[in-house]
Design an enzyme around this catalytic site. Structure first.
Site, PDB file in Angstrom:
ATOM      1  N   LYS A  23       0.849  -1.214   0.000  1.00 46.22           N
ATOM      2  CA  LYS A  23       0.000   0.000   0.000  1.00 46.22           C
ATOM      3  C   LYS A  23       0.872   1.247   0.000  1.00 46.22           C
ATOM      4  CE  LYS A  23      -1.833   1.675   4.018  1.00 46.22           C
ATOM      5  NZ  LYS A  23      -1.604   3.103   4.292  1.00 46.22           N
ATOM      6  N   ASN A  24       1.819   1.326   0.942  1.00 45.00           N
ATOM      7  CA  ASN A  24       2.579   2.564   1.107  1.00 45.00           C
ATOM      8  C   ASN A  24       3.600   2.763   0.003  1.00 45.00           C
ATOM      9  OD1 ASN A  24       0.984   3.120   3.264  1.00 45.00           O
ATOM     10  ND2 ASN A  24       2.444   2.381   4.794  1.00 45.00           N
ATOM     11  N   CYS A 117      -4.734   8.277   9.283  1.00 44.01           N
ATOM     12  CA  CYS A 117      -5.125   7.702  10.571  1.00 44.01           C
ATOM     13  C   CYS A 117      -4.835   8.672  11.725  1.00 44.01           C
ATOM     14  CB  CYS A 117      -4.361   6.395  10.817  1.00 44.01           C
ATOM     15  SG  CYS A 117      -4.937   5.073   9.751  1.00 44.01           S
ATOM     16  N   ARG A 122       0.927  14.302  13.411  1.00 43.10           N
ATOM     17  CA  ARG A 122       1.347  14.083  12.010  1.00 43.10           C
ATOM     18  C   ARG A 122       1.632  15.391  11.284  1.00 43.10           C
ATOM     19  NH1 ARG A 122      -1.621   8.890   9.665  1.00 43.10           N
ATOM     20  NH2 ARG A 122       0.446   8.604   8.752  1.00 43.10           N
ATOM     21  N   ASP A 305       3.737   0.150  12.436  1.00 47.01           N
ATOM     22  CA  ASP A 305       2.464  -0.328  11.884  1.00 47.01           C
ATOM     23  C   ASP A 305       2.134  -1.746  12.339  1.00 47.01           C
ATOM     24  OD1 ASP A 305       2.784   1.346   8.651  1.00 47.01           O
ATOM     25  OD2 ASP A 305       2.235   2.055  10.652  1.00 47.01           O
ATOM     26  N   ARG A 397      -9.354   0.104   3.913  1.00 44.74           N
ATOM     27  CA  ARG A 397      -8.504   1.130   3.289  1.00 44.74           C
ATOM     28  C   ARG A 397      -7.121   0.567   2.998  1.00 44.74           C
ATOM     29  NH1 ARG A 397      -7.183   6.066   6.774  1.00 44.74           N
ATOM     30  NH2 ARG A 397      -5.367   5.906   5.419  1.00 44.74           N
TER      31      ARG A 397
HETATM   32  C1  EPZ Z   1       4.103   6.689   6.894  1.00 42.31           C
HETATM   33  O1  EPZ Z   1       3.426   7.742   7.565  1.00 42.31           O
HETATM   34  C2  EPZ Z   1       3.083   5.595   6.684  1.00 42.31           C
HETATM   35  N1  EPZ Z   1       2.008   6.083   5.813  1.00 42.31           N
HETATM   36  C3  EPZ Z   1       2.520   5.149   8.034  1.00 42.31           C
HETATM   37  O2  EPZ Z   1       1.663   4.047   7.800  1.00 42.31           O
HETATM   38  C4  EPZ Z   1       3.666   4.669   8.919  1.00 42.31           C
HETATM   39  O3  EPZ Z   1       3.159   4.382  10.204  1.00 42.31           O
HETATM   40  C5  EPZ Z   1       4.745   5.750   9.016  1.00 42.31           C
HETATM   41  O4  EPZ Z   1       5.166   6.152   7.708  1.00 42.31           O
HETATM   42  C6  EPZ Z   1       5.970   5.262   9.774  1.00 42.31           C
HETATM   43  O5  EPZ Z   1       6.498   4.133   9.138  1.00 42.31           O
HETATM   44  C7  EPZ Z   1       2.225   6.076   4.475  1.00 42.31           C
HETATM   45  O6  EPZ Z   1       3.276   5.656   3.994  1.00 42.31           O
HETATM   46  C8  EPZ Z   1       1.106   6.587   3.620  1.00 42.31           C
HETATM   47  P1  EPZ Z   1       6.476   9.708   9.246  1.00 42.31           P
HETATM   48  P2  EPZ Z   1       4.135   9.195   7.690  1.00 42.31           P
HETATM   49  O7  EPZ Z   1       6.542  10.970   8.456  1.00 42.31           O
HETATM   50  O8  EPZ Z   1       4.912   9.472   6.450  1.00 42.31           O
HETATM   51  C9  EPZ Z   1       6.832  12.811  12.896  1.00 42.31           C
HETATM   52  C10 EPZ Z   1      -0.283   2.818   7.817  1.00 42.31           C
HETATM   53  O9  EPZ Z   1      -0.859   2.244   8.746  1.00 42.31           O
HETATM   54  N2  EPZ Z   1       7.006  13.790  11.823  1.00 42.31           N
HETATM   55  O10 EPZ Z   1       7.618   8.743   9.191  1.00 42.31           O
HETATM   56  O11 EPZ Z   1       3.106  10.158   8.124  1.00 42.31           O
HETATM   57  C11 EPZ Z   1       5.398  12.291  12.879  1.00 42.31           C
HETATM   58  O12 EPZ Z   1       4.578  13.119  13.661  1.00 42.31           O
HETATM   59  C12 EPZ Z   1       0.253   4.201   8.047  1.00 42.31           C
HETATM   60  O13 EPZ Z   1      -0.073   2.339   6.671  1.00 42.31           O
HETATM   61  C13 EPZ Z   1       7.265  15.126  12.144  1.00 42.31           C
HETATM   62  O14 EPZ Z   1       7.381  15.484  13.316  1.00 42.31           O
HETATM   63  O15 EPZ Z   1       5.145   8.898   8.894  1.00 42.31           O
HETATM   64  C14 EPZ Z   1       5.512  10.918  13.450  1.00 42.31           C
HETATM   65  O16 EPZ Z   1       5.439  11.011  14.866  1.00 42.31           O
HETATM   66  C15 EPZ Z   1      -0.056   4.714   9.439  1.00 42.31           C
HETATM   67  N3  EPZ Z   1       7.370  16.023  11.141  1.00 42.31           N
HETATM   68  C16 EPZ Z   1       6.894  10.476  13.018  1.00 42.31           C
HETATM   69  O17 EPZ Z   1       7.620  11.631  12.627  1.00 42.31           O
HETATM   70  C17 EPZ Z   1       7.238  15.657   9.817  1.00 42.31           C
HETATM   71  O18 EPZ Z   1       7.357  16.533   8.933  1.00 42.31           O
HETATM   72  C18 EPZ Z   1       6.877   9.517  11.835  1.00 42.31           C
HETATM   73  O19 EPZ Z   1       6.186  10.116  10.791  1.00 42.31           O
HETATM   74  C19 EPZ Z   1       6.995  14.304   9.520  1.00 42.31           C
HETATM   75  C20 EPZ Z   1       6.876  13.380  10.538  1.00 42.31           C
END
Ligand code: EPZ
Length: 423
Positions: A23-24, A117, A122, A305, A397
């Site tokens: 998916k991702n 989610c 985020r 995840d 989803r």
């Molecule tokens: C991706 O989300 C995935 N979604 C998530 O999967 C997954 O849990 C996550 O990566 C971590 O592996 C997709 O790929 C569509 P991050 P993303 O940016 O990109 C903080 C699922 O179930 N952060 O790595 O949103 C953020 O708040 C979903 O498939 C900042 O502070 O994850 C979080 O606490 C759920 N500033 C942490 O980093 C930013 O600009 C990780 O976020 C970006 C992130």
């Protein structure tokens, strides 16, 4: 019409099941196809709601698409808009991946801030930092991410944390920036590597994906390509945990065992039998588990995840387990639903202390997000009695034909449509 999943627990899962495409990975690769000057064919795309939303966005922007049998054909040559609609973009997290793509095509992009989610704040500050470092003027106004750039030039991007989204968006911006970009502290997830391979197959120069530093030589013309998306790491892990939870014996095919090493190590520690080779993983369990401690990390650490699905399994392990969630600040809400089923769990700051109980009891529960939904399914498969799970839309989803796949392994699971108009 509301849909629920109804599960009669206690059935051992047995047999063979194939994993769908990631998916991702698909959600990052599909927008990237718009950067080509000719059509692309992308195979092994999971037919899930998030992907269908992205395909609707492609059409809205002017692309010609055909999606059947998990294969997407996309012709980007008539794309003529840079501002996808709010109604579509807010239905999932990955819609903001269109921002760097449209910026590269039109030197302008207006994309609604992402949904996704409810597992934490985020923020997207690192995405904005990446795009701005390459020369874009980026701001968020009224829930819209607005980016403009007359020219973009390669530079060093230093991410504050290995954010998956910010790494994807920095890669998608860098391929349109003239010169060399280095993305430092990059995320290393399998879907980052898959995006890099896809961009390379389009003619981009991308090196180092899967390590802390990704080097991109941008500004090159990109052409259409034929590509096959990587298997879904998180679906693979969810199926592994479901097999173990039911004391089953399941062969998971079309998988990549090396992507699963953090989970496999934990399941082995719990007493589950895991064997694997080239593209398959076999999970066998006697239904009894040792308690373990888990701490989520970016890849190759234990994936956030899979924290929720594994926490569901730990509710019946023998002893106390400590699950520490270091990635998202509110990814334990589903534990309230597990408590309804008899789980004994306490949350202290970013850790859940799970004391194993003899068994869970089937109940009416709700999915609070995508992977929480998967956790509730696993709990229902283990529980004594019948479990009904609301919020099925979350699950559908992210998991292709999830109930169908589990039924094919013997699970007593069915999707029930309730005519809520009656009350
Ligand atoms: C991706 O989300 C995935 N979604 C998530 O999967 C997954 O849990 C996550 O990566 C971590 O592996 C997709 O790929 C569509 P991050 P993303 O940016 O990109 C903080 C699922 O179930 N952060 O790595 O949103 C953020 O708040 C979903 O498939 C900042 O502070 O994850 C979080 O606490 C759920 N500033 C942490 O980093 C930013 O600009 C990780 O976020 C970006 C992130």
């Amino acid at each position: 019409m509301k849909e629920k999943l109804r599960i009669s627990g206690g059935v051992r899962l047995e047999g063979e099941i194939s994993v769908s495409g990631g998916k991702n990975a698909a959600l990052a690769i599909i927008p990237a196809a718009l950067l080509a000057d000719s059509p692309s064919t992308i195979e092994n795309i999971p037919n899930i709601n998030d992907v269908r939303v992205v395909i609707e966005m492609l059409k809205w922007l002017g692309a010609t698409v055909d999606f059947r049998d998990n294969t997407l054909w996309v012709d980007p040559r008539n794309v003529d808009k840079y501002d996808p609609p709010y109604e579509l973009a807010t239905r999932m997290r990955a819609s903001y991946y269109f921002a760097p793509v449209l910026l590269g095509l039109f030197r302008r992009a207006e994309v609604p801030l992402p949904g996704g989610c409810d597992i934490g704040a985020r923020p997207i500050d690192q995405t904005i930092k990446g795009m701005a470092t390459l020369g874009a003027d980026v701001q968020t106004l009224g829930g819209i991410l607005i980016a403009k750039a007359d020219t973009m030039t390669g530079a060093d991007i230093f991410l504050d944390m290995p954010s998956v989204g910010a790494t994807v968006n920095s890669m998608l911006t860098a391929v349109s920036a003239n010169g060399t970009t280095l993305i430092h502290n990059a995320a290393k997830e399998p879907h980052i590597v898959d995006l890099a391979n896809f961009l390379s197959s389009m003619g981009a120069s991308v090196k180092g994906a899967g390590t802390d530093v990704i080097r991109i030589r941008g500004g090159r013309p990109l052409h259409g390509t034929n590509y096959t998306v990587v298997p879904d790491q998180i679906e693979t892990g969810t199926l592994m945990i479901a097999a173990a939870a039911t004391g089953g014996d399941v062969l998971i095919t079309d998988a990549i065992p090396v992507h699963m090493e953090a989970l496999s190590a934990k399941l082995l520690e719990m007493g589950v039998n895991i064997t694997s080779d080239d593209d398959w993983i076999r999970v066998r369990s006697n239904g009894r588990f040792r308690a373990v401690n888990v701490k989520t990390q970016g890849y190759p650490g234990f994936p956030t995840d899979l924290q929720q699905p594994l926490s569901a399994l730990l509710t019946v392990a023998n002893g106390n387990s400590i699950v520490t969630e270091t990635i998202f600040e509110s990814r334990f809400r589903f534990l309230d639903e597990l408590r309804k089923m008899g789980a004994n769990v306490r949350v202290i700051e970013s850790s859940a202390i799970i004391t194993g109980v003899d068994h869970l009891v089937g109940s009416r529960v709700n999915a609070t997000d995508l992977r929480a939904g998967a956790a509730m399914v696993i709990a229902g498969l283990m529980a004594e009695g019948v479990t009904e799970i609301g919020g099925v839309g979350y699950i559908l989803r992210g998991y292709e034909r999830f109930d169908e796949k589990l039924r094919s392994l013997g699970a007593g699971i069915e999707k029930v449509t309730l005519n809520t108009d009656a009350y």
